[in-house]
Design an enzyme around this catalytic site. Structure first.
Site, short mmCIF file in Angstrom:
data_model
loop_
_atom_site.label_atom_id
_atom_site.label_comp_id
_atom_site.label_asym_id
_atom_site.label_seq_id
_atom_site.Cartn_x
_atom_site.Cartn_y
_atom_site.Cartn_z
N ASP A 5 29.12 1.31 22.06
CA ASP A 5 30.20 2.18 22.53
C ASP A 5 31.04 2.74 21.17
O ASP A 5 30.94 2.23 19.91
CB ASP A 5 31.08 1.38 23.31
N GLU A 21 32.71 -3.15 22.11
CA GLU A 21 33.21 -3.82 21.10
C GLU A 21 34.43 -3.13 20.59
O GLU A 21 35.16 -3.92 20.12
CB GLU A 21 31.96 -3.79 19.82
#
Length: 365
Positions: free
Chosen positions: A67, A126
């Site tokens: 991400d 994250e």
């Protein structure tokens, strides 16, 4: 496809937290000889790729995230259409941290491992709350007695050139909210008011910038940093009813949440106040004599010809979750000068060296 081609394809996925946009499937297909476990929790997608080589020996894992933060405005080109220009690849996630993920994949495909098991742990959460990502995968692995012995997280750790920094730990993070209560009133009659700003003013100098410990060879001092302070109703003739203050402490293992609480309570003695503290991440340190630190240091020096600084600088990362589960962990990746920035880019030379560092680490572990 080769490593650079794989990175370019990976950068095309618009994997803004927490959406992986298919990136995890793409990676699983590239490492088709690894056993794949898609682990989803609270809508967060995670991937564990693992391969057993023999029954006895060490388990080495690599960890990262697919991400990225939103691109925002002002880019020279589409942030999710990778552009190669003057020895750089421009795209959101180029440094943080799809280059690291692509380097992992290349090393896992091509390295000759002599240990028992290799794993790759990836999340799509994250950059967000990071609660149901790496932590959830490690919890899943623990229940199945699959936790690795060692791990490498490919956050962009280097500052000026590839090889100048390896993270061997991270500071923790403690957030604080302090409310000083007073009594609102007319500014012309201060004797009828309880002004929380006046009451707190002598205390502020004891709070702002205070070092709760002297620091150590590995950690800088645990400093109280005030991030917000406000009171009143934005007029000149009414005293505030309360004063609100927010602060953060990036703490070393020498300072705990209880230490912060005790100090604030001591300096606020006699005030009418409320204190709220939350540990958002815990500090950790991997000993410099540990095998993962030594082997990573050797590989970095061999490939980059740099002597890395072993440090704990910067913010938090998912490496803290590995440490919490007893996994000895280090972090190493490309330079971080454009992370979360407009026109994020990665040096192709740095990326190629990163691939070689990880390959060398696996083969000499």
């Amino acid at each position: 496809m080769n490593a650079k081609e794989f990175l370019i394809e990976l950068l095309k996925f618009k994997s803004v937290t927490p959406n992986d946009d298919g990136a995890l499937n793409f990676i699983a297909m590239e490492l088709s000889d690894f056993e794949a476990f898609f682990i989803e929790k609270e809508g967060i997608k995670n991937l564990l790729l693992t391969k057993k080589f023999k029954d006895e020996g060490e388990h080495l894992a690599f960890g990262g995230h697919v991400d990225v933060v939103p691109a925002g405005e002002g880019w020279s080109s589409d942030a999710f259409v990778p552009m190669e220009k003057e020895s750089f690849i421009y795209a959101r996630g180029a440094q943080d941290m799809k280059s690291g993920v692509a380097a992992f994949v290349d090393a896992l495909k091509n390295a000759d491992f002599k240990g028992a098991r290799l794993s790759l742990i990836l999340t799509s959460d994250e950059e967000g709350e990071a609660i149901y990502g790496t932590k959830a995968v490690l919890e899943w692995m623990q229940k199945r007695d699959m936790l690795p012995d060692y791990a490498v997280v490919a956050e962009p750790t280097c500052v000026k050139k590839i090889g100048d920094s390896i993270k061997i730990g991270r500071r923790g993070s403690i957030n604080g909210k302090l409310l000083i209560r007073g009594k609102q009133g007319h500014v012309a009659y201060p004797e009828k008011c309880i002004n929380p700003v006046h009451d707190f003013a002598p205390v502020l100098k004891l709070l702002a910038g205070f070092d709760l410990d002297p620091g150590s060879a590995e950690f800088s001092p645990s400093k109280i940093v005030v991030t917000d302070i406000r009171g009143g109703i934005e007029v000149c003739n009414v005293t505030p009813n309360d004063l609100k203050l927010m602060f953060n402490v990036r703490n070393s293992p020498d300072t705990s949440l209880e230490d912060v609480k005790s100090y604030v309570e001591k300096i606020c003695h006699g005030l009418n106040y409320e204190l709220e503290l939350k540990q958002s991440s815990e500090a950790f340190l991997t000993n410099i004599d540990n095998k993962i630190v030594q082997k990573m240091n050797e590989s970095v020096q061999k490939i980059t010809h740099e002597v890395p600084e072993l440090n704990t600088k910067g913010g938090t990362s998912d490496a803290r979750y590995f440490a919490k589960y007893g996994v000895k962990v280090v972090e190493f990746g490309v330079c971080n000068d454009r992370i979360h920035a407009i026109d994020e880019r990665v040096s192709i030379e740095e990326f190629e060296k990163l691939c070689l560092v990880f390959k060398d680490l696996i083969e000499n572990f």
